[in-house]
Scaffold this motif. Sequence first.
Motif, short mmCIF file in Angstrom:
data_model
loop_
_atom_site.label_atom_id
_atom_site.label_comp_id
_atom_site.label_asym_id
_atom_site.label_seq_id
_atom_site.Cartn_x
_atom_site.Cartn_y
_atom_site.Cartn_z
N GLU A 23 -0.61 27.77 64.15
CA GLU A 23 -1.11 29.11 64.47
C GLU A 23 -2.35 29.03 65.36
O GLU A 23 -2.50 29.79 66.31
CB GLU A 23 -1.45 29.88 63.19
N THR A 28 1.46 32.35 67.79
CA THR A 28 2.04 33.08 66.67
C THR A 28 3.43 32.57 66.30
O THR A 28 4.27 32.35 67.17
CB THR A 28 2.13 34.57 67.02
N GLY A 30 7.10 32.53 65.43
CA GLY A 30 8.19 33.40 65.87
C GLY A 30 8.14 33.74 67.35
O GLY A 30 9.15 34.16 67.92
N GLU A 31 6.98 33.57 67.97
CA GLU A 31 6.87 33.88 69.40
C GLU A 31 6.94 32.62 70.27
O GLU A 31 7.68 32.58 71.23
CB GLU A 31 5.58 34.64 69.68
N VAL A 32 6.14 31.60 69.91
CA VAL A 32 6.14 30.36 70.70
C VAL A 32 6.56 29.14 69.89
O VAL A 32 6.80 28.08 70.44
CB VAL A 32 4.75 30.09 71.35
N TRP A 34 8.65 28.11 65.86
CA TRP A 34 9.40 28.62 64.71
C TRP A 34 9.79 27.42 63.86
O TRP A 34 9.88 26.29 64.36
CB TRP A 34 10.64 29.34 65.23
N ASP A 52 8.90 26.45 72.39
CA ASP A 52 9.27 26.79 73.77
C ASP A 52 8.76 25.73 74.74
O ASP A 52 9.40 25.44 75.73
CB ASP A 52 8.67 28.14 74.17
#
Length: 70
Positions: A23, A28, A30-32, A34, A52
């Motif tokens: 984090e 965050t 779920g955004e970059v 998981w 990503d």
Amino acid sequence: MQHRIFIHFEGLSPPEWIHCYLEENCGTFGEVWWSQCVTDTWDNNTNCYYFDDQQQAAQFEMIYKIRGEN
């Protein structure tokens, strides 16, 4: 998310520092990045962390190898 890192750990939950590190340093959930549990036993587990960015994935893998489960 195309870059994956598998982390093996003892017990049912991954080391607490991992989520905080990701984090703070990657962004965050779920955004970059998981994660999901890909095995589920009482003694040992494996989580797969997806990223990503290939550099973030490689950096996380290196930090985990240096720091380990503690």
